[in-house]
Structure formats: structure tokens, C-alpha cells
Scaffold this motif. Structure first.
Motif, PDB file in Angstrom:
ATOM      1  N   MET A  23       0.838  -1.196   0.000  1.00  0.00           N
ATOM      2  CA  MET A  23       0.000   0.000   0.000  1.00  0.00           C
ATOM      3  C   MET A  23       0.877   1.251   0.000  1.00  0.00           C
ATOM      4  O   MET A  23       0.556   2.246  -0.677  1.00  0.00           O
ATOM      5  CB  MET A  23      -0.923   0.008   1.220  1.00  0.00           C
ATOM      6  CG  MET A  23      -1.899   1.181   1.253  1.00  0.00           C
ATOM      7  SD  MET A  23      -3.074   1.218  -0.131  1.00  0.00           S
ATOM      8  CE  MET A  23      -4.200  -0.107   0.319  1.00  0.00           C
ATOM      9  N   LEU A  24       1.985   1.204   0.720  1.00  0.00           N
ATOM     10  CA  LEU A  24       2.908   2.343   0.711  1.00  0.00           C
ATOM     11  C   LEU A  24       3.607   2.482  -0.641  1.00  0.00           C
ATOM     12  O   LEU A  24       3.935   3.599  -1.061  1.00  0.00           O
ATOM     13  CB  LEU A  24       3.942   2.194   1.830  1.00  0.00           C
ATOM     14  CG  LEU A  24       3.388   2.257   3.254  1.00  0.00           C
ATOM     15  CD1 LEU A  24       4.519   2.126   4.277  1.00  0.00           C
ATOM     16  CD2 LEU A  24       2.616   3.549   3.486  1.00  0.00           C
ATOM     17  N   GLU A  25       3.798   1.355  -1.338  1.00  0.00           N
ATOM     18  CA  GLU A  25       4.339   1.419  -2.694  1.00  0.00           C
ATOM     19  C   GLU A  25       3.351   2.126  -3.620  1.00  0.00           C
ATOM     20  O   GLU A  25       3.744   2.930  -4.471  1.00  0.00           O
ATOM     21  CB  GLU A  25       4.634   0.011  -3.206  1.00  0.00           C
ATOM     22  CG  GLU A  25       5.848  -0.660  -2.580  1.00  0.00           C
ATOM     23  CD  GLU A  25       6.112  -2.028  -3.171  1.00  0.00           C
ATOM     24  OE1 GLU A  25       5.361  -2.433  -4.089  1.00  0.00           O
ATOM     25  OE2 GLU A  25       7.056  -2.689  -2.727  1.00  0.00           O
ATOM     26  N   SER A  26       2.062   1.819  -3.472  1.00  0.00           N
ATOM     27  CA  SER A  26       1.042   2.490  -4.273  1.00  0.00           C
ATOM     28  C   SER A  26       1.027   3.982  -3.975  1.00  0.00           C
ATOM     29  O   SER A  26       0.897   4.811  -4.882  1.00  0.00           O
ATOM     30  CB  SER A  26      -0.334   1.892  -3.990  1.00  0.00           C
ATOM     31  OG  SER A  26      -0.482   0.625  -4.589  1.00  0.00           O
ATOM     32  N   LYS A  27       1.157   4.333  -2.713  1.00  0.00           N
ATOM     33  CA  LYS A  27       1.201   5.749  -2.322  1.00  0.00           C
ATOM     34  C   LYS A  27       2.394   6.453  -2.972  1.00  0.00           C
ATOM     35  O   LYS A  27       2.265   7.574  -3.493  1.00  0.00           O
ATOM     36  CB  LYS A  27       1.294   5.841  -0.798  1.00  0.00           C
ATOM     37  CG  LYS A  27       1.441   7.257  -0.241  1.00  0.00           C
ATOM     38  CD  LYS A  27       1.449   7.215   1.292  1.00  0.00           C
ATOM     39  CE  LYS A  27       1.621   8.605   1.908  1.00  0.00           C
ATOM     40  NZ  LYS A  27       3.011   9.058   1.815  1.00  0.00           N
ATOM     41  N   LYS A  28       3.533   5.790  -2.974  1.00  0.00           N
ATOM     42  CA  LYS A  28       4.740   6.386  -3.558  1.00  0.00           C
ATOM     43  C   LYS A  28       4.583   6.569  -5.070  1.00  0.00           C
ATOM     44  O   LYS A  28       4.947   7.622  -5.616  1.00  0.00           O
ATOM     45  CB  LYS A  28       5.948   5.490  -3.259  1.00  0.00           C
ATOM     46  CG  LYS A  28       7.261   6.026  -3.792  1.00  0.00           C
ATOM     47  CD  LYS A  28       8.418   5.098  -3.428  1.00  0.00           C
ATOM     48  CE  LYS A  28       9.732   5.611  -3.979  1.00  0.00           C
ATOM     49  NZ  LYS A  28      10.865   4.708  -3.637  1.00  0.00           N
ATOM     50  N   LEU A  29       4.037   5.559  -5.761  1.00  0.00           N
ATOM     51  CA  LEU A  29       3.826   5.675  -7.201  1.00  0.00           C
ATOM     52  C   LEU A  29       2.798   6.757  -7.498  1.00  0.00           C
ATOM     53  O   LEU A  29       2.959   7.536  -8.451  1.00  0.00           O
ATOM     54  CB  LEU A  29       3.364   4.333  -7.775  1.00  0.00           C
ATOM     55  CG  LEU A  29       3.091   4.301  -9.285  1.00  0.00           C
ATOM     56  CD1 LEU A  29       4.363   4.609 -10.076  1.00  0.00           C
ATOM     57  CD2 LEU A  29       2.508   2.954  -9.701  1.00  0.00           C
ATOM     58  N   PHE A  30       1.759   6.829  -6.703  1.00  0.00           N
ATOM     59  CA  PHE A  30       0.724   7.862  -6.857  1.00  0.00           C
ATOM     60  C   PHE A  30       1.344   9.252  -6.768  1.00  0.00           C
ATOM     61  O   PHE A  30       1.079  10.128  -7.603  1.00  0.00           O
ATOM     62  CB  PHE A  30      -0.333   7.664  -5.773  1.00  0.00           C
ATOM     63  CG  PHE A  30      -1.472   8.632  -5.825  1.00  0.00           C
ATOM     64  CD1 PHE A  30      -2.479   8.508  -6.773  1.00  0.00           C
ATOM     65  CD2 PHE A  30      -1.557   9.678  -4.907  1.00  0.00           C
ATOM     66  CE1 PHE A  30      -3.545   9.406  -6.811  1.00  0.00           C
ATOM     67  CE2 PHE A  30      -2.614  10.583  -4.941  1.00  0.00           C
ATOM     68  CZ  PHE A  30      -3.605  10.435  -5.892  1.00  0.00           C
ATOM     69  N   GLU A  31       2.197   9.459  -5.781  1.00  0.00           N
ATOM     70  CA  GLU A  31       2.856  10.754  -5.614  1.00  0.00           C
ATOM     71  C   GLU A  31       3.726  11.079  -6.819  1.00  0.00           C
ATOM     72  O   GLU A  31       3.746  12.233  -7.293  1.00  0.00           O
ATOM     73  CB  GLU A  31       3.704  10.750  -4.342  1.00  0.00           C
ATOM     74  CG  GLU A  31       2.893  10.697  -3.060  1.00  0.00           C
ATOM     75  CD  GLU A  31       3.757  10.476  -1.821  1.00  0.00           C
ATOM     76  OE1 GLU A  31       3.331  10.884  -0.730  1.00  0.00           O
ATOM     77  OE2 GLU A  31       4.856   9.885  -1.962  1.00  0.00           O
TER      78      GLU A  31
END
Length: 407
Positions: A264-272
Motif C-alpha cells: 500500500m505504501l508502494e502504491s502511495k509512492k507511485l501515486f505521488e
């Protein structure tokens, strides 16, 4: 438009087979010049977020056929995944037998079962594995391992769907059904970039936008390069669809350096990275929160707070309310979690864009009506954004989920 003619030409020629390649010399013009009403939708998300399932579902919903070459490629990828599942089961058999032998060693000696080396069992020189797999499948020790498959954490949940039909799928004349294609998460005709054009069925109630055609471009995150450097190739995108798996909050994956991180934190990082990329300045975003059906099951056993980003999740649930049933006034735990995650991303988007609105849609990729609704929502977003005046900071507040989301 794309920056520079060479970059644009490179992208146009990258479009998968079945679409005519732009070549001014022979009179063929790029689609964006032929048809002014083509809206481009970029679909992206981390690995296993569900972008391939949504893309393949969209092809089926809007009657965009898979070519014979595409179906053959998908078939081989499904079979390859199946052999991987079988390899995990064989390794599990060896582990379970070792546990049993440790208890029985004092009484008698025994030998371990067949090798679990995948290269030995399924040699790369042949694809005709059905007879061998049938023999393995009938083995009592293998079936005993299959009964304990939930203990094998390397085996994905969806593996059961294919393993139950292992003999059929390993056959040379196996032809994947539409359901097989949808269940084979992560598989598209092109795992790097895939593109399709479609239009929504016309209705007398619809506006002029009925004539609009849409191009859905699915890009695997691994194809974007370091720091998403290839995103400039999609700067003429009208709307970015960012897909997140709602069940990733307790999942981890290893990067190329072997470092484990929360998905989920990987998704957050890619989103940013995508939201702040110069090519997407002032672009509209639709956040697709996928796999709500699986979230309903998981959250009863594993709390959302397993993800450090969600440590403050503490909903108030009525004692008379079950964990799955819900209504507007009394949402379920899963609905609370969905709303919470949506607000977390909306606040993040708000802070990254200086106060702009993030649209949100709840999706179950395996349900055609759900995918259709989400894609129809993109049409409404483009219509709203094209007609409304510039929003004030108050009007574009990111704190409300219902104001800019589809269920």
C-alpha cells in the motif's frame, strides 16, 4: 500533444497490433488528427493492483475482441503460471513430508517424494505436460498437500481456480475462456503497454458525448522506468485512472535489492510520483479502489492498521451491525475502511496539487457492470471539467468522499 515529433512518432508506432500505424507518407494520420473527439484514458497502478483485469474486462464489456495471437499469448502465460503453482505445491509436499518424517524417523526410514525442481518436472523443450500433470494430480501425497494449500503463503489466492482444472489447462488444445482471462490477474496481451479504443452504447438520454470515442491505455508500472521518466509520452492524456488494491494494506513485496516494503505504501509512492510529474500538471485523476469484495473478507481477520499509513483508523461500529452488511446510515467495517482510504488519498492529492479534487470510484474488477460504471464515470468527469468554471478552494475540498466518487 507529445513533446517533439520523434517522441510522438515513437509512441504511435508502439501501439499494439490491430491498430493502424501513423505514417504521413502513405496518407495515414494519427488518431488524434483523424478524430477530434477521442479521449485518452491512462490506466496505471502497482503490480497486482488489478489494472490488467480491468483492462481485459473493458475489452469484453465493449466488445473489443482479442486477436488469435493475443489469445495464444494469454494461453501460454496462464499455463506458465499454472506450472509455477504446481512447483510451489511440490515444494510444499516436500516440506510437509519432512515434518511427517521427523516424527516417524525413530520408527522407520523413508524416502522423500519426487523432486520439486520445476525445470526437471516441466522441461522447457516441451509444452505437452497434460499426461505428466495428470499423474502428479492423482498422487495421494500431492492431493494431501493440495488440501493444505492454505498453509503455503507463496501460493496466490487465485491459484485454486486454475489448479482445480490443472489437467485441462495443461493440454495443448486448451483455449482460455473469458473468465480464465479475467482470473489470470496480471496478464494482458502486452504486459508492458496495451491499448484499446471503444465507445459507450448510444442512448437517447445521453448528451452529444455519445459520439466520443475513448482510448484506454494500460501501462504496467514496471514499464514507466526509474522515476516514471516515460510518463512524458502520455502528456496528452485526458484523464489518469490510478488503480489501488484495497487488500494491499498488509502485503509486502521485495524490490530488486531485496528490500521488503508494504504494497500500500508502494502504491502511495507511485501515486505521488505520477501526480507530481510535470506531464500531468492540472490533469484530472480518478482513483480506482479495487477488490472491495476481497476487502470485505480480509478486514474481518486482519485490521487495516497493519499498514503504518492507516494507524489512526478507528471506526465506530454499531453492535447491531455485522462486519459486511451495510446501509447508508450504518456502514459496514469494509465500507468504513473504503471511505477512510479514499479520504487519505484525497487529502494527499489535495496537498500535492495545491487544492485540486480527486475523483474516486469503488470497483470490483471481476464484475462487468462495476467496470462499466467506473468507465462511464470518466465520461461524466470529463464533461463536468469541460463545462464548470474554476472551483474555489472551498468547493474542491478533499475531505468529502461522496461528493466526487462512484460506488
Amino acid at each position: 500533444m507529445f513533446q517533439g515529433s520523434s517522441l510522438h512518432s515513437r509512441f504511435v508506432n508502439w501501439v499494439p497490433s490491430g491498430e493502424e500505424v501513423a505514417n504521413p507518407a502513405n496518407g495515414v494520420l494519427p488518431n488524434f488528427l483523424q478524430q477530434k473527439t477521442l479521449n485518452k484514458l491512462l490506466l496505471v497502478g502497482c503490480d497486482k493492483s488489478g489494472t490488467s483485469t480491468i483492462f481485459n474486462q473493458a475489452k469484453m464489456v465493449y466488445n473489443v475482441p482479442f486477436s488469435e495471437d493475443e489469445r495464444q499469448s494469454i494461453k501460454l502465460q496462464i499455463q506458465s503460471s499454472l506450472y509455477g503453482y504446481l512447483g510451489i505445491l511440490l515444494e510444499g509436499r516436500e516440506r510437509f513430508e519432512e515434518e511427517w518424517l521427523a516424527e516417524m524417523r525413530r520408527k522407520r526410514s523413508d524416502e522423500l517424494g519426487p523432486s520439486s525442481n520445476l525445470d526437471i518436472i516441466f522441461p522447457a523443450s516441451s509444452r505437452e505436460y497434460a499426461p505428466l500433470i495428470e499423474d502428479i494430480w492423482k498422487d495421494k501425497a500431492f492431493q494431501a498437500t493440495y488440501d493444505r494449500r492454505n498453509e503455503l503463503h507463496m501460493l496466490p489466492r487465485i491459484a485454486n481456480y486454475f489448479l482445480d482444472r490443472a489437467v485441462e489447462i495443461s493440454s495443448t488444445d486448451y483455449d482460455p475462456s473469458d473468465t480464465d482471462i479475467l482470473y489470470a490477474e496480471g496478464i494482458t496481451p502486452s504486459n508492458g503497454l496495451a491499448s484499446m479504443e471503444f465507445s459507450f452504447p448510444k442512448s437517447t438520454q445521453d448528451s452529444f458525448m455519445d459520439a466520443t470515442r475513448f482510448q484506454l491505455i494500460r501501462v504496467h508500472a514496471s514499464s514507466l522506468g526509474e522515476n516514471c521518466k516515460w510518463l512524458e509520452m502520455f502528456e496528452d492524456t485526458d484523464l489518469v485512472l490510478f488503480c489501488v488494491s484495497l487488500t494491499d494494506y498488509d502485503q509486502f513485496s521485495d524490490n530488486t535489492n531485496g528490500v521488503s516494503s508494504n504494497k500500500m505504501l508502494e502504491s502511495k509512492k507511485l501515486f505521488e510520483s505520477i501526480v507530481t510529474h510535470p506531464s500531468f500538471h492540472q490533469k484530472n485523476f480518478l482513483l480506482i479502489l479495487n477488490k472491495f469484495d476481497l476487502l470485505e473478507e480480509k478486514i474481518k481477520q486482519i485490521p487495516l492498521t497493519r499498514c503504518e499509513w492507516f494507524r489512526d483508523f478507528n471506526p465506530v461500529i454499531s453492535h447491531n451491525q455485522s462486519s459486511t452488511s451495510s446501509n447508508y446510515n450504518n456502514p459496514s467495517l469494509a465500507q468504513h475502511a473504503f471511505n477512510y482510504i479514499a479520504v487519505k488519498f484525497k487529502k494527499l492529492f489535495f496537498s500535492l496539487t495545491g487544492g485540486r479534487r480527486l475523483y474516486v470510484s469503488r470497483v470490483t474488477g471481476l464484475e462487468p457492470d462495476c467496470v462499466d460504471e467506473a468507465l462511464r464515470y470518466t465520461r461524466e468527469i470529463l464533461k463536468w471539467e469541460g463545462e464548470k468554471p474554476q472551483l474555489t478552494l472551498h468547493e474542491s475540498s478533499s475531505c468529502s468522499v461522496n461528493a466526487s466518487s462512484s460506488s
